[in-house]
Write a protein that holds these residues in place. Structure first.
Motif, PDB file in Angstrom:
ATOM      1  N   UNK A   1     -51.890  33.371  52.067  1.00  0.00           N
ATOM      2  CA  UNK A   1     -52.518  32.104  52.470  1.00  0.00           C
ATOM      3  C   UNK A   1     -52.581  32.028  53.986  1.00  0.00           C
ATOM      4  N   UNK A  30     -49.312  21.794  45.042  1.00  0.00           N
ATOM      5  CA  UNK A  30     -48.168  22.686  44.867  1.00  0.00           C
ATOM      6  C   UNK A  30     -47.073  21.952  44.096  1.00  0.00           C
ATOM      7  N   UNK A  32     -43.717  23.743  41.959  1.00  0.00           N
ATOM      8  CA  UNK A  32     -42.524  24.487  42.371  1.00  0.00           C
ATOM      9  C   UNK A  32     -42.829  25.519  43.439  1.00  0.00           C
ATOM     10  N   UNK A  33     -44.082  25.957  43.501  1.00  0.00           N
ATOM     11  CA  UNK A  33     -44.480  26.955  44.493  1.00  0.00           C
ATOM     12  C   UNK A  33     -44.097  28.383  44.125  1.00  0.00           C
ATOM     13  N   UNK A  36     -47.452  30.099  43.847  1.00  0.00           N
ATOM     14  CA  UNK A  36     -48.164  30.051  45.131  1.00  0.00           C
ATOM     15  C   UNK A  36     -47.463  30.888  46.200  1.00  0.00           C
ATOM     16  N   UNK A  37     -46.153  31.077  46.058  1.00  0.00           N
ATOM     17  CA  UNK A  37     -45.420  31.899  47.036  1.00  0.00           C
ATOM     18  C   UNK A  37     -45.992  33.316  47.080  1.00  0.00           C
ATOM     19  N   UNK A  38     -46.620  33.735  45.995  1.00  0.00           N
ATOM     20  CA  UNK A  38     -47.184  35.087  45.912  1.00  0.00           C
ATOM     21  C   UNK A  38     -48.664  35.097  46.278  1.00  0.00           C
TER      22      UNK A  38
ATOM     23  N   UNK B  19     -47.304  28.784  56.151  1.00  0.00           N
ATOM     24  CA  UNK B  19     -47.116  29.665  54.988  1.00  0.00           C
ATOM     25  C   UNK B  19     -45.804  30.451  55.084  1.00  0.00           C
ATOM     26  N   UNK B  21     -41.787  31.304  54.744  1.00  0.00           N
ATOM     27  CA  UNK B  21     -40.744  31.036  53.768  1.00  0.00           C
ATOM     28  C   UNK B  21     -39.497  30.466  54.452  1.00  0.00           C
ATOM     29  N   UNK B  59     -38.447  32.493  48.158  1.00  0.00           N
ATOM     30  CA  UNK B  59     -39.605  32.082  47.371  1.00  0.00           C
ATOM     31  C   UNK B  59     -39.909  30.602  47.545  1.00  0.00           C
ATOM     32  N   UNK B  61     -41.307  27.807  50.284  1.00  0.00           N
ATOM     33  CA  UNK B  61     -41.921  27.598  51.600  1.00  0.00           C
ATOM     34  C   UNK B  61     -41.015  26.671  52.412  1.00  0.00           C
ATOM     35  N   UNK B  64     -41.571  23.089  52.017  1.00  0.00           N
ATOM     36  CA  UNK B  64     -41.140  22.400  50.795  1.00  0.00           C
ATOM     37  C   UNK B  64     -39.828  21.626  50.984  1.00  0.00           C
TER      38      UNK B  64
END
Ligand SMILES: Cc1cc2nc3c(=O)[nH]c(=O)nc-3n(C[C@H](O)[C@H](O)[C@H](O)COP(=O)(O)OP(=O)(O)OC[C@H]3O[C@@H](n4cnc5c(N)ncnc54)[C@H](O)[C@@H]3O)c2cc1C
Lengths: 298, 158
Positions: A1, A30, A32-33, A36-38, B19, B21, B59, B61, B64
């Protein structure tokens, strides 16, 4: 992204829907993500974190047994949902508890698990056995209700319009004599499964099966109901023989996936056995046939 | 962008790419207790606690956790003043190379907060996502039971 620029944290459903509608497809929800984390999508410029919306967190059971579940409930929450009606507990809640490990279950959302439908997605398998209905809301089109059956026929990501959000899942009330189960076969507790099966059996007042659901997941690209086999069970008296007979036919009704974990032929065989076991367990719950089979009397 | 949250009991505001983590941001800011293991959802070494629940920092972001409360192993105790769970892991001989320990111990913390006297099955379930390549887990489970007993006996927590 790589083009992601902004995050939004709406507190209400209308606020979230407005952001999606204005975003023209470049603004995504979004949960839990974990999926989307991937994501490598260059198209997403903003994410709308819907996990802080109070109106998406409910898990309620009406007096008649109907359930409504908010879209951001986590797999962990569902796994630990103590008020779930028995058949929901044995299908949906059990499925939720088998997903990966605790760190994933703490964040994976009901909505994300449905919308980002993978072969291994566990909740839709259970929801198909429960005739669940998904509520989709949009600032442009208002609200529509889609049975999970319809949503999973193509792929939810194709079915959902860019301005639509899955806000809740409704599970209809079940008859008093209803049994259900979810079974999973995997190498380890946290690995992707080889196959999953959810089943539900309703009995009428005469002890005859009035309705039945048989769903296969993981072994196939998307979870499917085996309607021809459901029809074989409906109208019959539950018996171990019937479970075995239906199980033996599963292979001709699915086109299993084969990969390094298991061949297609192995998965077909596995699904046969899992369907038989699932039906036996449902029958056992509603009439105790397994007890009869074991010679323990009616 | 800035991400503002509570970290180990203190309000922090860190720079992060939208984006990026959480694991990246924590480590850049010096919180090395969140370990960079597989960075692929598999090993559990990057486990941190967010609002009372374990998550994988690799995993999640960074964005979040905006407004949320995050605990890393540094928030539990340090060598001079270890948390009873940390002491129990050492006493049980559950620590070998130690790489997986922050994740193991944070998962144990949440388990014992929720279930003060867990049975073996509950312990195994709680630690399912935390891989250890040294111990074979037996001493880890032993450590969790010791920690439960220590906490029940009212050992001081930090
Ligand atoms: C290593 C690993 C193992 C896993 N194992 C399993 C398993 O065994 N079984 C299983 O079932 N799952 C498993 N999962 C989870 C699964 O693969 C997905 O990652 C997960 O279900 C996605 O949910 P989420 O809430 O994190 O979604 P997100 O990543 O937040 O979102 C996924 C997609 O859905 C959209 N979306 C999310 N919520 C909504 C909504 N309410 N309305 C509209 N669109 C929405 C998002 O825009 C995005 O496109 C695993 C995941 C990982 C990483």
């Amino acid at each position: 992204m790589k083009n992601l620029e902004r995050w939004y944290y709406p507190k209400s459903i209308p606020e979230a829907l407005e952001l999606l509608a204005e975003g023209g497809g470049k603004v995504k929800v979004i949960g839990g993500g974990t999926a989307l984390a991937e994501s490598r999508s260059p198209d997403i410029v903003a994410l709308v974190d819907i996990t802080r919306i109070d109106a998406l967190q409910h898990a309620t059971v009406e007096g008649d047994g109907r359930c409504t579940l908010g879209a951001v409930l986590t797999a962990h929450h569902l796994a630990e949902w103590l008020n779930a009606p028995p058949v929901v507990a044995r299908t949906l809640c059990k499925a939720a508890g088998t997903i990966s490990h605790r760190m994933h279950r703490n964040v994976i959302t009901l909505g994300g698990n449905i919308v980002q439908l993978y072969a291994w997605s566990d909740l839709p398998v259970a929801l198909l056995a429960l005739d669940a209905v998904c509520v989709l809301q949009s600032a442009k089109n208002g609200t529509r209700r889609l049975p999970i059956r319809k949503l999973t026929t193509v792929h939810p990501a194709k079915e959902l319009l860019f301005h639509e959000m899955l806000t809740q899942v409704e599970i209809p009330a079940l008859p008093a004599r209803s049994g259900g189960t979810f079974v999973k076969f995997a190498r380890t507790e946290t690995d992707y499964a080889f196959a999953t099966v959810a089943a539900r059996v309703d009995l009428d007042g005469d002890g005859v099966v009035s309705d039945c659901r048989i769903v296969v997941g993981c072994a196939v690209p998307r979870p499917v109901r085996l309607e021809a086999l459901e029809a074989m069970v409906t109208g019959q008296d539950p018996s171990p023989g019937l479970a075995a007979e239906v199980g033996s036919r599963v292979g001709t009704h699915i086109r299993p996936l084969g990969d390094f974990r298991a061949s297609a032929a192995y998965r077909a065989e596995l699904c046969s056995v899992l369907v038989k076991r699932a039906l036996l367990e449902c029958f056992d719950q509603v009439v105790g046939v397994a007890a009869i089979e074991r010679g323990e009397g009616a | 962008m800035k991400v503002t949250f509570m970290l180990n009991g203190r309000a922090v505001s860190y720079d992060a790419r939208p984006d990026e983590m959480l694991l990246e941001v924590l480590r850049r800011e010096g919180w090395l207790g969140a370990r960079r293991g597989c960075e692929d959802n598999n090993c559990g070494a990057c486990t941190v606690i967010v609002d009372g629940k374990t998550v994988l920092a690799c995993a999640t972001f960074a964005a979040q956790v905006e407004g949320r409360s995050v605990t890393t192993i540094e928030g539990l105790g340090d060598p001079a003043n270890p948390h009873p769970i940390q002491r129990a892991f050492v006493d049980a001989g559950a620590v070998q190379c130690g790489f997986c320990m922050p994740g193991m111990i944070l998962s144990t913390k949440v388990l014992l907060d929720e279930t003060p006297t867990p049975n073996l099955e509950a312990i195994q379930d709680a630690l399912d996502g935390n891989l250890c390549r040294c111990t074979g887990y037996v001493k880890v489970y032993d450590a969790v039971q010791r920690a439960a007993a220590a906490l029940a006996a009212g050992e001081e927590t930090t």
